[in-house]
Motif scaffolding. Sequence first.
Motif, mmCIF file in Angstrom:
data_model
loop_
_atom_site.group_PDB
_atom_site.id
_atom_site.type_symbol
_atom_site.label_atom_id
_atom_site.label_comp_id
_atom_site.label_asym_id
_atom_site.label_seq_id
_atom_site.Cartn_x
_atom_site.Cartn_y
_atom_site.Cartn_z
ATOM 1 N N SER A 18 1.127 -8.755 -20.603
ATOM 2 C CA SER A 18 2.563 -8.527 -20.618
ATOM 3 C C SER A 18 2.911 -7.088 -20.288
ATOM 4 C CB SER A 18 3.130 -8.917 -21.977
ATOM 5 O OG SER A 18 2.541 -8.139 -23.002
ATOM 6 N N GLU A 19 1.967 -6.177 -20.477
ATOM 7 C CA GLU A 19 2.197 -4.764 -20.206
ATOM 8 C C GLU A 19 1.034 -4.205 -19.398
ATOM 9 O OE1 GLU A 19 3.892 -4.536 -24.760
ATOM 10 O OE2 GLU A 19 2.554 -2.972 -24.027
ATOM 11 N N SER A 20 1.349 -3.385 -18.442
ATOM 12 C CA SER A 20 0.333 -2.731 -17.626
ATOM 13 C C SER A 20 0.656 -1.249 -17.541
ATOM 14 C CB SER A 20 0.301 -3.335 -16.222
ATOM 15 O OG SER A 20 0.050 -4.726 -16.264
ATOM 16 N N TYR A 21 -0.410 -0.440 -17.442
ATOM 17 C CA TYR A 21 -0.226 1.010 -17.412
ATOM 18 C C TYR A 21 -1.151 1.647 -16.383
ATOM 19 C CZ TYR A 21 2.002 0.194 -21.932
ATOM 20 O OH TYR A 21 2.819 -0.273 -22.945
ATOM 21 N N ALA A 22 -0.677 2.736 -15.833
ATOM 22 C CA ALA A 22 -1.549 3.567 -15.018
ATOM 23 C C ALA A 22 -2.578 4.227 -15.930
ATOM 24 C CB ALA A 22 -0.726 4.633 -14.297
ATOM 25 N N ASP A 23 -3.760 4.465 -15.401
ATOM 26 C CA ASP A 23 -4.824 5.069 -16.214
ATOM 27 C C ASP A 23 -4.391 6.415 -16.793
ATOM 28 O OD1 ASP A 23 -7.612 3.918 -14.125
ATOM 29 O OD2 ASP A 23 -6.471 2.929 -15.722
ATOM 30 N N SER A 24 -3.584 7.144 -16.063
ATOM 31 C CA SER A 24 -3.189 8.487 -16.487
ATOM 32 C C SER A 24 -2.287 8.488 -17.718
ATOM 33 C CB SER A 24 -2.490 9.210 -15.337
ATOM 34 O OG SER A 24 -1.345 8.494 -14.918
ATOM 35 N N VAL A 25 -1.697 7.336 -18.061
ATOM 36 C CA VAL A 25 -0.775 7.310 -19.196
ATOM 37 C C VAL A 25 -1.228 6.359 -20.306
ATOM 38 C CG1 VAL A 25 1.126 7.862 -17.625
ATOM 39 C CG2 VAL A 25 0.749 5.470 -18.330
ATOM 40 N N GLY A 31 2.196 -8.911 -12.283
ATOM 41 C CA GLY A 31 0.996 -9.324 -11.584
ATOM 42 C C GLY A 31 -0.124 -8.317 -11.743
ATOM 43 N N THR A 32 -1.311 -8.686 -11.215
ATOM 44 C CA THR A 32 -2.464 -7.794 -11.334
ATOM 45 C C THR A 32 -2.276 -6.544 -10.481
ATOM 46 O OG1 THR A 32 -3.567 -9.061 -9.616
ATOM 47 C CG2 THR A 32 -4.062 -9.652 -11.897
ATOM 48 N N ASN A 33 -1.565 -6.658 -9.389
ATOM 49 C CA ASN A 33 -1.283 -5.513 -8.533
ATOM 50 C C ASN A 33 0.167 -5.081 -8.739
ATOM 51 O OD1 ASN A 33 -1.674 -3.508 -6.687
ATOM 52 N ND2 ASN A 33 -1.751 -4.844 -4.895
ATOM 53 N N TRP A 34 0.446 -4.722 -9.988
ATOM 54 C CA TRP A 34 1.847 -4.517 -10.383
ATOM 55 C C TRP A 34 2.504 -3.355 -9.660
ATOM 56 C CZ3 TRP A 34 2.802 0.204 -12.745
ATOM 57 C CH2 TRP A 34 1.685 0.869 -13.265
ATOM 58 N N LYS A 35 1.745 -2.402 -9.207
ATOM 59 C CA LYS A 35 2.346 -1.254 -8.517
ATOM 60 C C LYS A 35 2.949 -1.676 -7.182
ATOM 61 C CE LYS A 35 -0.778 2.059 -10.680
ATOM 62 N NZ LYS A 35 -1.785 3.117 -10.460
ATOM 63 N N ARG A 36 2.514 -2.819 -6.667
ATOM 64 C CA ARG A 36 2.996 -3.283 -5.369
ATOM 65 C C ARG A 36 3.798 -4.567 -5.480
ATOM 66 N NH1 ARG A 36 0.909 -0.396 -1.254
ATOM 67 N NH2 ARG A 36 -0.936 0.877 -1.667
ATOM 68 N N SER A 37 4.274 -4.874 -6.659
ATOM 69 C CA SER A 37 5.137 -6.041 -6.821
ATOM 70 C C SER A 37 6.425 -5.829 -6.021
ATOM 71 C CB SER A 37 5.463 -6.250 -8.297
ATOM 72 O OG SER A 37 4.302 -6.655 -8.995
ATOM 73 N N PRO A 38 7.127 -6.909 -5.696
ATOM 74 C CA PRO A 38 8.348 -6.781 -4.895
ATOM 75 C C PRO A 38 9.549 -6.302 -5.714
ATOM 76 C CG PRO A 38 7.919 -9.077 -5.379
ATOM 77 C CD PRO A 38 6.729 -8.314 -5.880
ATOM 78 N N TYR A 39 9.567 -4.999 -5.990
ATOM 79 C CA TYR A 39 10.682 -4.426 -6.740
ATOM 80 C C TYR A 39 11.911 -4.365 -5.845
ATOM 81 C CZ TYR A 39 7.088 -3.122 -10.082
ATOM 82 O OH TYR A 39 6.056 -3.156 -10.992
ATOM 83 N N SER A 40 13.000 -4.957 -6.291
ATOM 84 C CA SER A 40 14.166 -5.064 -5.422
ATOM 85 C C SER A 40 15.332 -4.194 -5.856
ATOM 86 C CB SER A 40 14.629 -6.520 -5.353
ATOM 87 O OG SER A 40 14.912 -7.010 -6.655
ATOM 88 N N ARG A 41 15.460 -3.934 -7.135
ATOM 89 C CA ARG A 41 16.554 -3.092 -7.616
ATOM 90 C C ARG A 41 15.969 -1.858 -8.283
ATOM 91 N NH1 ARG A 41 18.158 -8.140 -9.875
ATOM 92 N NH2 ARG A 41 19.645 -9.217 -8.529
ATOM 93 N N TRP A 42 16.519 -0.726 -7.983
ATOM 94 C CA TRP A 42 16.036 0.555 -8.503
ATOM 95 C C TRP A 42 17.183 1.328 -9.131
ATOM 96 C CZ3 TRP A 42 10.932 2.421 -7.962
ATOM 97 C CH2 TRP A 42 10.084 1.605 -7.211
ATOM 98 N N GLY A 43 16.846 2.083 -10.158
ATOM 99 C CA GLY A 43 17.815 2.996 -10.723
ATOM 100 C C GLY A 43 17.830 4.304 -9.957
ATOM 101 N N GLN A 44 18.686 5.211 -10.383
ATOM 102 C CA GLN A 44 18.843 6.504 -9.713
ATOM 103 C C GLN A 44 17.840 7.545 -10.211
ATOM 104 O OE1 GLN A 44 20.984 7.111 -7.062
ATOM 105 N NE2 GLN A 44 21.004 4.879 -7.196
#
Length: 128
Positions: A61-68, A107-120
């Motif tokens: 349910s949660e994924s993190y970059a190794d750096s954090v 997903g397993t490749n969450w950094k490349r998921s199809p993000y469609s809406r972004w904040g500022q």
Amino acid sequence: QLQLVESGGGLVQPGGSLRLTCTASEFILRYYAVGWFRQAPGKEREGVSCISNSDDTSGDSESYADSVKGRFTVSRDNAKNTVYLQMNSLKPEDTGVYYCASAPYCGTNWKRSPYSRWGQGTQVTVSS
């Protein structure tokens, strides 16, 4: 207008904490995965974390970059239509503009998921 709004950034000393908030207007955030990204000056945007939509039980349910990992925690409050990023033990290298974005899944490749809406974005500066 369907949009995401981040808040909670600021200036903090190394070792300090901040909690970022991502709020949605005009759509229900619980049905979407939400990713957190950051971009430091002169660097490419990088994925920080992703939290699955509330009905997704297919994987982590949660994924993190190794750096954090071990320092940041992502969570959601569906009643408030909000996702949080709790950041502890902050380091100068955590400095950057933090963005949240919505996607149908992490997903397993969450950094490349199809993000469609972004904040500022909201600025986080870690400095003594």
